[in-house]
Design a protein around this motif. Structure first.
Motif, PDB file in Angstrom:
ATOM      1  N   UNK A   1      66.529 -16.437  16.504  1.00  0.00           N
ATOM      2  CA  UNK A   1      67.904 -16.272  16.040  1.00  0.00           C
ATOM      3  C   UNK A   1      67.886 -15.508  14.720  1.00  0.00           C
ATOM      4  N   UNK A   2      68.321 -14.247  14.766  1.00  0.00           N
ATOM      5  CA  UNK A   2      68.201 -13.343  13.622  1.00  0.00           C
ATOM      6  C   UNK A   2      69.427 -13.322  12.716  1.00  0.00           C
TER       7      UNK A   2
ATOM      8  N   UNK B   1      60.689 -14.271   4.121  1.00  0.00           N
ATOM      9  CA  UNK B   1      59.485 -14.535   3.342  1.00  0.00           C
ATOM     10  C   UNK B   1      59.735 -15.573   2.252  1.00  0.00           C
ATOM     11  N   UNK B   2      60.977 -15.656   1.780  1.00  0.00           N
ATOM     12  CA  UNK B   2      61.309 -16.635   0.734  1.00  0.00           C
ATOM     13  C   UNK B   2      61.623 -18.017   1.311  1.00  0.00           C
ATOM     14  N   UNK B   3      61.578 -18.136   2.646  1.00  0.00           N
ATOM     15  CA  UNK B   3      61.826 -19.429   3.280  1.00  0.00           C
ATOM     16  C   UNK B   3      63.254 -19.657   3.732  1.00  0.00           C
ATOM     17  N   UNK B   4      64.135 -18.701   3.488  1.00  0.00           N
ATOM     18  CA  UNK B   4      65.537 -18.834   3.923  1.00  0.00           C
ATOM     19  C   UNK B   4      65.638 -18.716   5.436  1.00  0.00           C
ATOM     20  N   UNK B   5      66.527 -19.490   6.010  1.00  0.00           N
ATOM     21  CA  UNK B   5      66.847 -19.408   7.433  1.00  0.00           C
ATOM     22  C   UNK B   5      68.340 -19.083   7.535  1.00  0.00           C
ATOM     23  N   UNK B   6      68.680 -17.791   7.514  1.00  0.00           N
ATOM     24  CA  UNK B   6      70.083 -17.400   7.418  1.00  0.00           C
ATOM     25  C   UNK B   6      70.972 -17.918   8.541  1.00  0.00           C
ATOM     26  N   UNK B   7      70.476 -17.966   9.766  1.00  0.00           N
ATOM     27  CA  UNK B   7      71.326 -18.450  10.867  1.00  0.00           C
ATOM     28  C   UNK B   7      71.561 -19.946  10.728  1.00  0.00           C
ATOM     29  N   UNK B   8      70.526 -20.689  10.356  1.00  0.00           N
ATOM     30  CA  UNK B   8      70.704 -22.135  10.139  1.00  0.00           C
ATOM     31  C   UNK B   8      71.733 -22.368   9.029  1.00  0.00           C
ATOM     32  N   UNK B   9      71.607 -21.624   7.914  1.00  0.00           N
ATOM     33  CA  UNK B   9      72.557 -21.773   6.804  1.00  0.00           C
ATOM     34  C   UNK B   9      73.971 -21.425   7.251  1.00  0.00           C
ATOM     35  N   UNK B  10      74.114 -20.358   8.019  1.00  0.00           N
ATOM     36  CA  UNK B  10      75.425 -19.948   8.513  1.00  0.00           C
ATOM     37  C   UNK B  10      76.019 -21.030   9.402  1.00  0.00           C
TER      38      UNK B  10
ATOM     39  N   UNK C   1      69.467 -27.642  17.104  1.00  0.00           N
ATOM     40  CA  UNK C   1      70.619 -27.221  16.311  1.00  0.00           C
ATOM     41  C   UNK C   1      71.540 -28.418  16.172  1.00  0.00           C
ATOM     42  N   UNK C   2      71.837 -28.788  14.941  1.00  0.00           N
ATOM     43  CA  UNK C   2      72.670 -29.951  14.675  1.00  0.00           C
ATOM     44  C   UNK C   2      74.083 -29.680  15.144  1.00  0.00           C
ATOM     45  N   UNK C   3      74.529 -30.440  16.128  1.00  0.00           N
ATOM     46  CA  UNK C   3      75.857 -30.231  16.696  1.00  0.00           C
ATOM     47  C   UNK C   3      76.906 -31.113  16.042  1.00  0.00           C
TER      48      UNK C   3
ATOM     49  N   UNK D   1      82.648 -25.156  10.698  1.00  0.00           N
ATOM     50  CA  UNK D   1      83.261 -26.432  11.079  1.00  0.00           C
ATOM     51  C   UNK D   1      82.435 -27.057  12.211  1.00  0.00           C
ATOM     52  N   UNK D   2      82.478 -28.386  12.308  1.00  0.00           N
ATOM     53  CA  UNK D   2      81.684 -29.110  13.300  1.00  0.00           C
ATOM     54  C   UNK D   2      81.958 -28.627  14.728  1.00  0.00           C
ATOM     55  N   UNK D   3      83.207 -28.410  15.070  1.00  0.00           N
ATOM     56  CA  UNK D   3      83.550 -27.960  16.432  1.00  0.00           C
ATOM     57  C   UNK D   3      82.964 -26.585  16.715  1.00  0.00           C
ATOM     58  N   UNK D   4      83.011 -25.678  15.746  1.00  0.00           N
ATOM     59  CA  UNK D   4      82.425 -24.348  15.920  1.00  0.00           C
ATOM     60  C   UNK D   4      80.912 -24.461  16.118  1.00  0.00           C
ATOM     61  N   UNK D   5      80.254 -25.306  15.314  1.00  0.00           N
ATOM     62  CA  UNK D   5      78.804 -25.522  15.447  1.00  0.00           C
ATOM     63  C   UNK D   5      78.462 -26.051  16.834  1.00  0.00           C
ATOM     64  N   UNK D   6      79.278 -26.984  17.315  1.00  0.00           N
ATOM     65  CA  UNK D   6      79.027 -27.583  18.623  1.00  0.00           C
ATOM     66  C   UNK D   6      79.096 -26.526  19.729  1.00  0.00           C
ATOM     67  N   UNK D   7      80.129 -25.694  19.685  1.00  0.00           N
ATOM     68  CA  UNK D   7      80.315 -24.660  20.710  1.00  0.00           C
ATOM     69  C   UNK D   7      79.158 -23.657  20.681  1.00  0.00           C
ATOM     70  N   UNK D   8      78.827 -23.169  19.499  1.00  0.00           N
ATOM     71  CA  UNK D   8      77.743 -22.190  19.372  1.00  0.00           C
ATOM     72  C   UNK D   8      76.415 -22.822  19.796  1.00  0.00           C
ATOM     73  N   UNK D   9      76.178 -24.057  19.381  1.00  0.00           N
ATOM     74  CA  UNK D   9      74.949 -24.755  19.761  1.00  0.00           C
ATOM     75  C   UNK D   9      74.833 -24.935  21.264  1.00  0.00           C
TER      76      UNK D   9
END
Length: 128
Positions: free
Chosen positions: A89-90, A17-26, A125-127, A31-39
């Motif tokens: 994505x919760x 409700x406050x506008x936070x996107x916890x998964x995006x923030x997480x 999702x930014x990879x 690290x970039x490589x971790x983001x790429x794999x998850x994405x």
């Protein structure tokens, strides 16, 4: 003509409700490589839904987890629900025990039940 198949289950970020996107923030904190794999794993679910193990596992109570193997033996999980033909994505976390901790599932359930907010537009999702 090189047309890509449509997404079967487009991903959306849960938004509080406050506008936070916890998964995006997480994801942005990783690290970039971790983001790429998850994405890439989330993208695989978007285009291949329904899909099962080893990539996706049901947690019960209408929750699912994307199971990502990261470098150095680390494991990431993104918990999601399916709502209005979208993958919401919760919650995301780095797994430290064999079993998915109850508090991680409880947090995802709380977000799922609490207003069912999620981003209306599709976001890549930014990879990088």
């Amino acid at each position: 003509m090189n047309q890509r198949a449509p997404k079967r289950l487009p991903a959306r970020f849960y938004r509080s409700d406050s506008g936070r996107e916890p998964v995006r923030q997480w994801l942005k904190s990783l690290e970039a490589e971790d983001r790429r794999i998850i994405g890439e794993d989330i993208k695989d679910v978007e285009f291949s839904w329904p899909i099962g193990m080893p990539l996706v596992r049901s947690l019960g109570r209408e929750l699912w987890e994307v199971r990502s193997s990261l470098p150095h033996g680390r494991i990431a999980r993104v918990i999601f629900c399916v709502e209005a033909n979208c993958m919401v994505l919760l919650h995301g976390f780095i797994k430290k025990t064999q079993k998915t901790p109850k508090q991680e599932i409880d947090l995802a359930l709380k977000r799922k039940k609490g207003g069912r907010n999620h981003e209306k537009e599709e976001h890549r999702i930014d990879l990088r």
